[in-house]
Design an enzyme around this catalytic site. Sequence first.
Site, PDB file in Angstrom:
ATOM      1  N   TYR A 128       0.784  -1.271  -0.207  1.00  0.00           N
ATOM      2  CA  TYR A 128       0.002   0.224   0.008  1.00  0.00           C
ATOM      3  C   TYR A 128       0.803   1.191   0.084  1.00  0.00           C
ATOM      4  O   TYR A 128       0.762   2.161  -0.668  1.00  0.00           O
ATOM      5  CB  TYR A 128      -0.971  -0.068   1.187  1.00  0.00           C
ATOM      6  CG  TYR A 128      -1.722   1.224   1.380  1.00  0.00           C
ATOM      7  CD1 TYR A 128      -2.562   1.750   0.805  1.00  0.00           C
ATOM      8  CD2 TYR A 128      -1.341   2.273   2.408  1.00  0.00           C
ATOM      9  CE1 TYR A 128      -3.374   2.883   0.793  1.00  0.00           C
ATOM     10  CE2 TYR A 128      -2.101   3.283   2.639  1.00  0.00           C
ATOM     11  CZ  TYR A 128      -3.025   3.749   1.885  1.00  0.00           C
ATOM     12  OH  TYR A 128      -3.665   4.969   2.168  1.00  0.00           O
ATOM     13  N   ILE A 134     -11.720  13.410  10.024  1.00  0.00           N
ATOM     14  CA  ILE A 134     -12.137  13.780   8.650  1.00  0.00           C
ATOM     15  C   ILE A 134     -12.403  15.119   8.487  1.00  0.00           C
ATOM     16  O   ILE A 134     -11.937  15.781   7.525  1.00  0.00           O
ATOM     17  CB  ILE A 134     -13.543  12.822   8.224  1.00  0.00           C
ATOM     18  CG1 ILE A 134     -13.748  13.019   6.671  1.00  0.00           C
ATOM     19  CG2 ILE A 134     -14.689  13.106   8.972  1.00  0.00           C
ATOM     20  CD1 ILE A 134     -12.611  12.644   5.986  1.00  0.00           C
ATOM     21  N   ASN A 135     -12.940  16.029   9.396  1.00  0.00           N
ATOM     22  CA  ASN A 135     -13.100  17.523   9.065  1.00  0.00           C
ATOM     23  C   ASN A 135     -12.115  18.112   8.961  1.00  0.00           C
ATOM     24  O   ASN A 135     -11.951  19.272   8.322  1.00  0.00           O
ATOM     25  CB  ASN A 135     -14.032  17.919  10.199  1.00  0.00           C
ATOM     26  CG  ASN A 135     -15.613  17.332  10.019  1.00  0.00           C
ATOM     27  OD1 ASN A 135     -16.113  17.216   9.010  1.00  0.00           O
ATOM     28  ND2 ASN A 135     -16.100  16.638  11.168  1.00  0.00           N
TER      29      ASN A 135
END
Length: 210
Positions: free
Chosen positions: A34, A100-101
């Site tokens: 990844y 996330i914000n």
Amino acid sequence: IKKIIFLSTVKVHGETTNKEIFFYDSDISPSCEYSKSKFEAEQEIKKLSIGTNLDFVIVRSPVVYGPGTKGNFLKLMRLIMTGIPIPLDNINNKRSLIGINNLIDFLILCNTTKSASGKTFLVSDNNDLSTTQIIKKIRESMKKKSFLFYLPPKILKLVGYILMQPSNIDKLINSLEIDITYSKKTLSWNPPFSVDNEIKKMSNFFLNNS
């Protein structure tokens, strides 16, 4: 396409920071497919910009959490809900995270600020926590009284090997800490959302949808 903002991973620098924290210009040392693919993509974007008007920004993020989160955060919330004693007390590691914000706020700034052009940034909540602190904050936000007790890291690793999940145990007991001073200074940015509020939003979403 005039601009690419590529969301990469801090894991291009490595999996742990048990010896020293990561900076935006730290050595590159991806160890899984990844993170290797993320770094290869970073290099390809840089190549595409040569001799063209293509603008790019690379953002290397740690674990992202928030409403609908998956991975270890979801596993911890499910475990806390059961009330089963958790053997992760007194884990003295440090993990960089980003809600996330806060991540969205930073990405918008990268899109609207010229000083971000052509640069690579590390981003986080700027409030690193131990695994024990994370569990306690989730537990408090969910109003659950799950019991924490201590098991030595060596025993936890042994359990991980027995359950064939050594990497998951490593994530819980090892450190992965980043310094975002360069990002803050370059873009005059500070994470606008607190960790406590973001964890509360995540927990409320989980409780309302489980």
